[in-house]
Design an enzyme around this catalytic site. Structure first.
Site, mmCIF file in Angstrom:
data_model
loop_
_atom_site.group_PDB
_atom_site.id
_atom_site.type_symbol
_atom_site.label_atom_id
_atom_site.label_comp_id
_atom_site.label_asym_id
_atom_site.label_seq_id
_atom_site.Cartn_x
_atom_site.Cartn_y
_atom_site.Cartn_z
ATOM 1 N N SER A 184 36.527 -25.494 -23.865
ATOM 2 C CA SER A 184 36.109 -24.927 -23.558
ATOM 3 C C SER A 184 34.875 -23.981 -22.039
ATOM 4 C CB SER A 184 35.114 -23.338 -24.146
ATOM 5 O OG SER A 184 34.593 -24.051 -24.586
ATOM 6 N N HIS A 212 41.579 -22.011 -26.249
ATOM 7 C CA HIS A 212 42.256 -21.875 -24.963
ATOM 8 C C HIS A 212 43.465 -23.039 -24.704
ATOM 9 C CE1 HIS A 212 38.563 -20.758 -22.930
ATOM 10 N NE2 HIS A 212 37.842 -20.754 -23.988
ATOM 11 N N LYS A 242 42.088 -14.512 -25.005
ATOM 12 C CA LYS A 242 41.755 -15.561 -23.822
ATOM 13 C C LYS A 242 43.320 -14.711 -23.461
ATOM 14 C CE LYS A 242 37.742 -17.330 -25.089
ATOM 15 N NZ LYS A 242 37.570 -17.905 -26.738
HETATM 16 C C1 LIG Z 1 36.103 -17.976 -27.608
HETATM 17 C C2 LIG Z 1 36.548 -18.454 -28.859
HETATM 18 C C3 LIG Z 1 35.878 -18.199 -30.137
HETATM 19 C C4 LIG Z 1 35.786 -17.167 -30.008
HETATM 20 O O1 LIG Z 1 37.152 -16.112 -29.965
HETATM 21 P P1 LIG Z 1 36.594 -14.712 -29.908
HETATM 22 O O2 LIG Z 1 37.666 -13.729 -29.896
HETATM 23 O O3 LIG Z 1 36.196 -14.407 -28.486
HETATM 24 O O4 LIG Z 1 35.764 -13.878 -30.718
HETATM 25 C C5 LIG Z 1 36.663 -19.420 -30.926
HETATM 26 N N1 LIG Z 1 36.689 -20.626 -30.412
HETATM 27 C C6 LIG Z 1 37.010 -21.705 -29.256
HETATM 28 C C7 LIG Z 1 37.189 -22.332 -28.515
HETATM 29 C C8 LIG Z 1 36.868 -20.023 -28.263
HETATM 30 O O5 LIG Z 1 36.771 -21.149 -26.774
#
Ligand SMILES: *Cc1c(COP(=O)(O)O)cnc(C)c1O
Length: 396
Positions: A184, A212, A242
């Site tokens: 990320s 992602h 995302k």
């Molecule tokens: C954003 C993200 C999360 C958390 O997800 P949310 O739905 O925002 O709680 C978990 N793992 C990764 C790799 C992320 O980028």
């Protein structure tokens, strides 16, 4: 009211955060999240959200949410385990399984809750977790909540992982290898083909957090699909927050595993989920991503991302190891990264400065998330501003 010394203590801590530049100045959004947005009263081209497929303000998601609220009401009432869940949640979980190409699926309130809930259900005392150095914070927290031992392997370093597997072999009851699909902060891709091969050799469980990667790689199906190793991943974790333009988390796996997770994950059992409206919007988002239209959105996303990355590089910026629409511009200086982001914002472009401790010192950067909804004009305007400010600030 808090006691005087309590107020003073945390007031002092807060000041220290401010002094270290670790205080989040959170901007106000004054309308929907899209490729363009109104932020602090100013219209900007948006590069700060994970809205890869431009679904966050999609009319069909909004409509699905409204209809579900009309049918099921707003509030979930209680945690699902106690009060039961609406039939639409069962539909969503079936769709999660279809999306992840697994036997069964489970929906969680957030991606964070998914990792902190699921990881501790899979491992216990006597087990080992091998975790990529740059894994997301929610994975790190999930590991902390488990009773297993943890060893961190160098970022995407298959040789280091193999070395650590070899040394651990026979010393633990079981081994879990855990990695982001797409990372990320750098937008690089985990070598899942090699990882799943090693896992087979050493009989380890593989857990992929594809927050992602899904909706982005593998025609939208994610990083395992990108490498053609879907069936070699034991635990497929993901988020709706995302590319899917919504919120919530998910796991796809075999039926026994999913039902075991459901009955033991504390973040599932002890926390109430979102409104039925969010469930319905998530269902619609998955339908769109799995359709022909979804594939077309993914194609446009990569067209935009490849163009933007290539042009940034030809201007002279360092985009690191990014191979995805998550594109860092690595500057290596906190002050300049902040100044660049601020100058771009004044020019109507919203990118986020990312500095220590979110990334190692010397790799301070701006983070640019390209969307399928950006037009060529948006990208060109942004590139021109990057070139202007990059020169003025002595970055290029
Ligand atoms: C954003 C993200 C999360 C958390 O997800 P949310 O739905 O925002 O709680 C978990 N793992 C990764 C790799 C992320 O980028």
């Amino acid at each position: 009211m808090a006691k005087g010394w309590v107020k003073d203590l945390y007031g002092k801590r807060l000041k220290e955060l401010l002094e270290r530049g670790e205080y989040w100045e959170i901007k106000k959004l004054m309308g929907p999240t899209g490729p363009h947005a109104i932020v602090e009263g100013k219209e900007v081209i948006m590069f700060a959200t994970n809205n890869y497929l431009n679904l966050a303000n999609d009319q069909r998601l909004k409509q699905a949410a409204v209809e579900a609220i009309e049918k099921y009401g707003w509030g979930p009432g209680a945690v699902w385990a106690i009060a039961g869940f609406h039939e639409i949640l069962s539909e969503l979980e079936k769709k999660i399984a279809e999306f992840k190409r697994t036997e069964a699926g489970i929906f969680f309130p957030t991606g964070y809750a998914t990792n902190v809930g699921t990881i501790p259900t899979l491992v216990e005392t006597g087990d080992l977790i091998l975790s990529d150095q740059l894994n997301h914070g929610s994975i790190i927290d999930g590991i902390r909540l488990s009773r297993a031992e943890k060893i961190v392997y160098n970022h995407c370093d298959v040789a280091d992982l193999e070395d650590k597997l070899r040394k651990a072999h026979g010393k633990y009851n079981k081994i879990l290898i855990i990695t982001d699909g797409v990372f990320s902060m750098d937008g690089d891709i985990a070598p899942l083909k090699d990882i799943s091969k090693l896992a087979e050799e050493y009989n380890a469980i593989v857990y992929v957090d594809d927050a992602h990667g899904e909706g982005v790689l593998g025609e939208g199906r994610g990083t395992p699909a990108h490498f053609g190793v879907d069936d070699k991943i034991d635990i497929h974790m993901g988020t709706f927050s995302k590319a899917l333009g919504s919120s919530g988390g998910m796991v796809g796996s075999d039926r026994e595993i999913i039902e075991y997770v459901r009955n033991t994950a504390r973040s599932w059992l002890l926390s109430t989920g979102p409104s039925p409206g969010a469930i319905a919007a998530n269902l619609k988002a998955l339908e769109i991503v799995m359709s022909q239209e979804g594939k077309e959105r993914v194609r446009r996303l990569h067209e935009n991302a490849n163009y933007f990355r290539k042009e940034l590089q030809s201007i002279g910026f360092n985009t690191g190891k990014s191979e995805t629409p998550m594109i860092p511009v690595i500057i290596g200086d906190t002050k300049k990264a902040r100044e660049l982001a601020k100058a771009l914002f004044d020019d109507g472009i919203f990118v986020v400065p990312i500095v220590y401790p979110m990334v190692p010192r010397g790799t301070e950067r701006t983070r640019n998330e390209v969307s399928a909804g950006h037009t060529r004009e948006d990208l060109d305007k942004t590139l021109a501003a990057y070139e202007k400010w990059g020169k003025k600030l002595g970055i290029i």
